[in-house]
Design a protein around this motif. Structure first.
Motif, PDB file in Angstrom:
ATOM      1  N   ALA A  53       0.849  -1.185   0.000  1.00 15.64           N
ATOM      2  CA  ALA A  53       0.000   0.000   0.000  1.00 15.64           C
ATOM      3  C   ALA A  53       0.886   1.237   0.000  1.00 15.64           C
ATOM      4  CB  ALA A  53      -0.906  -0.004   1.229  1.00 15.64           C
ATOM      5  N   GLN A  94     -12.350  -1.324   0.988  1.00 19.87           N
ATOM      6  CA  GLN A  94     -11.366  -0.246   1.110  1.00 19.87           C
ATOM      7  C   GLN A  94      -9.934  -0.711   0.870  1.00 19.87           C
ATOM      8  OE1 GLN A  94     -11.873   1.731   4.886  1.00 19.87           O
ATOM      9  NE2 GLN A  94     -14.043   2.118   4.555  1.00 19.87           N
ATOM     10  N   CYS A  95      -9.742  -1.922   0.393  1.00 19.70           N
ATOM     11  CA  CYS A  95      -8.395  -2.483   0.324  1.00 19.70           C
ATOM     12  C   CYS A  95      -7.591  -1.907  -0.841  1.00 19.70           C
ATOM     13  CB  CYS A  95      -8.467  -4.002   0.181  1.00 19.70           C
ATOM     14  SG  CYS A  95      -6.854  -4.814   0.316  1.00 19.70           S
ATOM     15  N   ASN A 135     -12.589  -3.178   8.031  1.00 19.04           N
ATOM     16  CA  ASN A 135     -12.000  -2.490   6.886  1.00 19.04           C
ATOM     17  C   ASN A 135     -10.614  -3.052   6.616  1.00 19.04           C
ATOM     18  OD1 ASN A 135     -14.199  -0.713   6.604  1.00 19.04           O
ATOM     19  ND2 ASN A 135     -13.372   0.654   8.152  1.00 19.04           N
ATOM     20  N   ARG A 137      -7.465  -2.840   4.572  1.00 21.77           N
ATOM     21  CA  ARG A 137      -6.925  -1.757   3.745  1.00 21.77           C
ATOM     22  C   ARG A 137      -5.626  -2.100   3.044  1.00 21.77           C
ATOM     23  NH1 ARG A 137      -8.834   2.663   8.060  1.00 21.77           N
ATOM     24  NH2 ARG A 137     -10.871   3.098   7.176  1.00 21.77           N
ATOM     25  N   ALA A 198      -3.397  -0.852   6.589  1.00 28.00           N
ATOM     26  CA  ALA A 198      -2.623  -1.814   5.816  1.00 28.00           C
ATOM     27  C   ALA A 198      -1.393  -2.240   6.605  1.00 28.00           C
ATOM     28  CB  ALA A 198      -2.203  -1.197   4.481  1.00 28.00           C
ATOM     29  N   ILE A 263      -3.813   4.251  10.126  1.00 25.62           N
ATOM     30  CA  ILE A 263      -3.305   4.234   8.749  1.00 25.62           C
ATOM     31  C   ILE A 263      -1.849   3.776   8.787  1.00 25.62           C
ATOM     32  CG2 ILE A 263      -2.615   5.730   6.824  1.00 25.62           C
ATOM     33  CD1 ILE A 263      -5.520   5.066   6.699  1.00 25.62           C
ATOM     34  N   SER A 437      -7.286   9.378   2.449  1.00 24.18           N
ATOM     35  CA  SER A 437      -6.816   8.936   1.131  1.00 24.18           C
ATOM     36  C   SER A 437      -5.298   9.044   1.052  1.00 24.18           C
ATOM     37  CB  SER A 437      -7.446   9.797   0.041  1.00 24.18           C
ATOM     38  OG  SER A 437      -8.843   9.735   0.095  1.00 24.18           O
ATOM     39  N   GLY A 504     -10.417   7.673   1.094  1.00 30.06           N
ATOM     40  CA  GLY A 504      -9.978   6.485   0.376  1.00 30.06           C
ATOM     41  C   GLY A 504      -9.750   6.707  -1.099  1.00 30.06           C
ATOM     42  N   THR A 546     -10.671   3.409  -3.123  1.00 27.75           N
ATOM     43  CA  THR A 546      -9.446   2.658  -2.849  1.00 27.75           C
ATOM     44  C   THR A 546      -8.312   3.247  -3.679  1.00 27.75           C
ATOM     45  OG1 THR A 546      -9.992   1.059  -4.574  1.00 27.75           O
ATOM     46  CG2 THR A 546     -10.699   0.534  -2.339  1.00 27.75           C
ATOM     47  N   ASN A 566     -17.360   3.180   0.104  1.00 29.22           N
ATOM     48  CA  ASN A 566     -16.744   3.478   1.387  1.00 29.22           C
ATOM     49  C   ASN A 566     -17.789   3.850   2.414  1.00 29.22           C
ATOM     50  OD1 ASN A 566     -15.234   4.369   3.542  1.00 29.22           O
ATOM     51  ND2 ASN A 566     -14.484   6.200   2.548  1.00 29.22           N
TER      52      ASN A 566
END
Length: 716
Positions: A53, A94-95, A135, A137, A198, A263, A437, A504, A546, A566
Motif C-alpha cells: 500500500a 477499502q483495500c 476495513n 486496507r 494496511a 493508517i 486517502s 480512500g 481505494t 466506502n
C-alpha cells in the motif's frame, strides 16, 4: 528540547522564507509546467511490481512505468473484470490492491484474502481468515508470506504461493508490556479498540496499527516478528506513567486517551525510522476532562524501527477538540531546496495544511509559527496552534459560494474555532481538507498530489442534553484534487469538482504523466499531472474509494483498482466488489452506472406520506413510527425533532407547519438553500401553511434549534 521545539519562527521570518522559496520554484519551472529538478530518491519508484500500500516504503504511490501516457490513456480499456464476492453489495471495500510477479493480492471486508492472476483475472487462491467484518486496507509481503489483519484482532501470515495459514497472532488481549492494562481484558480504562490499516513489512518486522478512539481505546502501534508473529515492541499513543509526554494528560485521562494509528506508516531504512501518525484524543470533541497538549495525539512520531523508542515527534494540533487527527500515510521525499538536498516527511492534513519536516530531526523545513487561536475555558484549549510556512491547499473557513456554505442558524467558524454545547459549524470539518486517502509524490514533477473534501462539521457536547450533530443534515459535499509543491509548501494547481475525494480516493502518479483517482460515483479518472485536466474516465460499477495501482507483465502495462464504495461521507455510496484491470486496447466494456450518492447529507428517516401525516409537520416533536403520529413531548436537541422528518406530498399540496400549544418554546421551519418557504417564528399554538407548486426536495430547519432538520419531497 521541549515538546514544541521548532515551533517558534516569527511571522516575519516565515514570510521571508516563503518568498525566497517562491523564487526558487519559479527558477526551477520548465516550459512544460513541471517542477524540476527532482533529485534521485532514497525510496525507489515502483516498476513492474507494486508490492505494498503506497507503492514503496516512502508511500510515494508513484510508478516508473510509462507505456500509458497522457497522450494515449484515452485508449485504455478494461482487459478483465471479476466479482470476488459474487457481486455482493453488503459491504464497503477499502483495500489497496498490491502486485508482485504478475499476481495481485487483496483482502475483502468479508475476511477473504485473494491472490489473482494479474494478466487474466483468474483467482489463484482464496483464504478465509475470519468471520467478523472489518476495513481491510492492504496486505504486506515479505519472507514469502502475505500479512494482514482480521476483524477479531488477529494478524495472520499466509503462504504467498498457496494461501495456507502459516501463523496467527491475536493482539489487544494481553498487557504487552504495559502494567496499567488489565491482562484479562486487554483494556486500559476504555475500549480495547481493534486492529486497523494496511500492514507494512520491513527487514523482518511487520507493522500493524489500531483504531477505536471514538470509544476510548488507547492507541498503540505494533511491530511483530515476521517469521513468528511474536510482538517485538509496542508504541502507545497516550504515554503511561514515567514515559515522555505522560504529563500532557490531565489525571488518568491518558487511560482512555485515543490517539490511535489507523493508517499505515512509512519507513526510512537508511535512518532506521518508522513514521507513524496518531489520531485525535478521546473524548473527541470534549476537552474538559483531559487538560494539556495530549501527546501523542494528533502527532507524527518518528520511532526507532527496531526498538520502538521515540526519536522525535511533531504535534500538529495541540489538545484537539475538532477531530483534526491528521491520520494519513506520511510521504518521505527528497527535495532540492535552495540548492540543498533535504530529506523530508510530508505530513497532514485535515487542517488543509501540509507540515513538511526534516525526517532525521523533525525540524520544520519551511518554518513554523505558534499563533494565538480562539479560547474556551471549559474546553481547556491551549493558547496557540502551529502554522507552517507556505499556504493551505484548501480554504480555512466556510464560504458561501462553495459546498462549505453553512446550513443557516448555526454558529459558524473556521480552523480552530471553539465550540461547547451549541452545535457549531466549522470548516475544515472532520471530512474536510485531506482525510485518509493516500497522497502521491511524483518523481516526474516533484509535486505531492492530494484529494480533499469540502465538508463542514457541526460539533457540540452532551452537556445539558445537547447532541453532537457531526455533519449538519442537508449540507452539500464536494471536493477536488490539489498539486502541492513541497519545496515551497504552496499550491501549484487545484481542480475542484462535485465529489469529496478525501475518504480512500487515493492518487496514483506515473512516469507517463498520468494521475489515476477514483470517485464515489463509481468513476475511475485519469488526469494530466501538469494541471489536473481530465483525460479519461471509466465506470467501475461501485464507488471507487481505494488506491489504484499499475504493474507490468511481459512488457505490458496494466492499471488495476478495487471498486467497492466506502460510506464516508456518502452513506449511500454504491457498494460492491468489482476488481478491474485495464490496458491499452482492452476489450471489456464499462459497468452499468449505479445510482450515484447524494451530494447532500441526506435525511435517512423513512418517508411518510402526506395522507399519513395529514399534510402536517409538527415542530419540535419526534415522529412515533409505531403509532404514525407526532411524539407527545417537545425536543430541542435532536436532529429528527420534525414530525415527520421526511414528508412526501404531491405537487399542489398545501402543508401546515404547526407549533403545538403544549410546547414551551418558539419554533420555526425555514427552507434552505432553495428559499421555498419561511414560517417565521411560531409561538406555541401558532401554525403556517405553504402550497408546493414545484417538484423537488426541500430541506428546512428550526431557527431556534437549527440541528432540528426535516425535508419535504414534492412529486408529480
Amino acid at each position: 528540547m521541549d515538546r514544541r521545539s521548532f515551533l517558534t519562527t516569527t511571522a516575519a521570518g516565515t514570510a521571508t522564507t516563503v518568498a525566497m522559496l517562491h523564487g526558487t520554484a519559479a527558477e526551477a519551472a520548465t516550459s512544460d509546467g513541471l517542477a524540476r529538478p527532482v533529485p534521485a530518491q532514497a525510496h525507489a519508484a515502483t516498476g513492474k511490481d507494486f508490492p505494498k500500500a503506497g507503492g514503496n516504503l516512502g508511500n510515494h504511490n508513484y510508478s516508473s512505468l510509462k507505456r500509458i501516457t497522457a497522450g494515449n490513456v484515452a485508449k485504455l480499456r478494461g482487459t478483465w473484470h471479476i466479482n470476488l464476492e459474487n457481486g455482493s453489495t453488503s459491504n464497503h471495500q477499502q483495500c489497496a490492491v498490491i502486485a508482485q510477479n504478475g499476481v495481485l493480492y487483496l483482502a475483502t471486508a468479508q475476511q477473504n484474502v485473494f491472490a489473482v492472476d494479474g494478466r487474466t483475472g483468474r483467482v489463484i487462491w482464496k483464504t478465509k481468515v475470519g468471520t467478523e467484518t472489518t476495513n481491510m486496507r492492504g496486505l504486506a509481503l515479505g519472507k514469502g508470506l502475505a500479512y494482514t489483519i482480521t476483524g477479531d484482532n488477529k494478524v495472520v501470515a499466509l503462504n504467498q504461493r498457496t494461501g495456507d495459514l502459516v501463523w496467527s497472532r491475536e493482539l489487544l488481549v494481553e498487557d504487552q508490556g504495559d502494567p496499567d492494562c488489565d491482562p484479562a481484558s486487554g483494556q486500559c480504562g476504555g475500549s480495547r479498540g481493534g486492529l486497523a490499516g494496511a500492514a507494512v513489512y520491513w527487514d523482518g518486522l511487520v507493522y500493524i496499527g489500531t483504531q477505536g478512539s471514538t470509544a476510548g481505546a488507547r492507541g498503540r502501534g505494533y511491530a511483530l516478528n515476521a517469521e513468528t508473529g511474536d510482538v517485538a515492541w509496542v508504541f502507545w499513543g497516550a504515554p503511561g506513567p514515567g514515559e515522555y509526554g505522560h504529563d500532557t494528560w490531565e489525571g488518568d485521562s491518558w487511560k482512555t486517551g485515543g490517539a490511535v494509528c489507523w493508517i499505515h506508516p512509512a519507513v526510512d531504512p537508511e535512518l532506521g525510522l518508522v513514521y507513524w501518525t496518531f489520531g485525535n484524543p478521546y473524548p473527541r470533541t470534549d476537552g474538559s476532562t483531559r487538560g494539556g497538549d495530549n501527546l501523542f495525539a494528533n502527532s507524527l512520531v518518528a520511532i526507532d524501527a527496531k526498538t520502538g523508542k521515540r526519536r522525535w515527534h511533531f504535534q500538529s494540533v495541540h489538545h484537539d477538540i475538532w477531530d483534526y487527527d491528521n491520520v494519513m500515510s506520511p510521504v518521505l521525499a527528497d527535495l532540492l531546496i535552495r540548492g540543498k538536498k533535504r530529506r523530508v516527511v510530508v505530513y497532514g492534513s485535515k487542517t488543509g495544511i501540509y507540515y513538511i519536516l526534516d525526517r532525521a530531526t523533525g525540524e520544520p523545513v519551511h518554518g513554523m509559527e505558534e499563533r494565538p487561536v480562539p479560547q474556551h475555558a471549559a474546553q481547556k484549549t491551549v493558547p496557540t496552534q502551529p502554522f507552517p510556512g507556505g499556504e493551505p491547499f484548501v480554504e480555512s473557513e466556510p464560504r458561501l459560494d462553495k459546498a462549505t456554505r453553512p446550513v443557516p442558524f448555526y454558529p459558524t467558524g473556521g480552523l480552530f474555532e471553539v465550540h461547547w454545547d451549541r452545535a457549531t459549524i466549522l470548516y475544515p470539518g472532520a471530512g474536510g481538507g485531506a482525510d485518509w486517502s493516500f497522497p502521491s509524490f511524483s518523481h516526474r514533477t516533484g509535486m505531492v498530489y492530494v484529494g480533499y473534501g469540502l465538508i463542514n462539521s457541526a460539533y457540540s457536547n452532551t452537556h445539558g442534553g445537547r447532541v453532537n450533530t457531526s455533519r449538519p443534515l442537508g449540507e452539500y459535499f464536494a471536493g477536488g484534487i490539489a498539486a502541492v509543491d513541497p519545496r515551497t509548501n504552496t499550491v501549484a494547481w487545484r481542480q475542484e469538482g462535485d465529489w469529496s475525494l478525501a475518504h480512500g480516493n487515493s492518487i496514483l502518479s506515473t512516469a507517463g504523466g498520468v494521475l489515476f483517482q477514483g470517485r464515489p460515483d463509481g468513476v475511475l479518472t485519469a488526469l494530466d499531472d501538469r494541471d489536473g485536466s481530465e483525460l479519461w474516465t471509466w465506470q467501475c460499477g461501485a464507488g471507487v474509494n481505494t488506491s489504484p495501482l499499475t504493474y507490468e507483465i511481459d512488457g505490458e502495462q496494466y492499471v488495476a483498482v478495487l471498486a467497492g464504495g466506502n460510506g464516508l461521507p456518502y452513506p449511500d455510496v454504491p457498494k460492491g466488489d468489482h476488481l478491474w484491470a485495464f490496458k491499452l486496447g482492452g476489450r471489456v466494456e464499462p459497468a452499468p452506472a449505479p445510482t450515484p450518492p447524494s451530494r447532500r447529507n441526506q435525511i435517512r428517516a423513512a418517508a411518510v406520506t402526506g395522507d399519513t401525516a395529514k399534510n402536517t409537520v409538527t415542530l419540535g416533536r419526534i415522529w412515533d413510527t409505531a403509532k404514525k403520529v407526532p411524539g407527545p413531548t417537545e425536543n430541542l436537541v435532536s436532529q429528527n425533532a420534525m414530525s415527520p422528518q421526511h414528508l412526501v406530498v404531491a405537487k399542489g399540496t398545501t402543508v401546515t407547519f404547526v407549533n403545538p400549544a403544549d410546547n414551551t418554546s418558539a419554533h420555526g421551519a425555514v427552507s434552505f438553500f432553495e428559499s421555498e418557504f419561511d414560517t417565521g417564528l411560531l409561538m406555541p399554538g401558532q401554525s403556517y401553511t405553504h402550497t408546493f407548486a414545484t417538484p423537488g426536495e426541500y430541506f428546512f430547519n428550526d431557527p431556534v434549534a437549527p440541528q432540528n432538520t426535516g425535508k419535504v419531497v414534492v412529486v408529480e
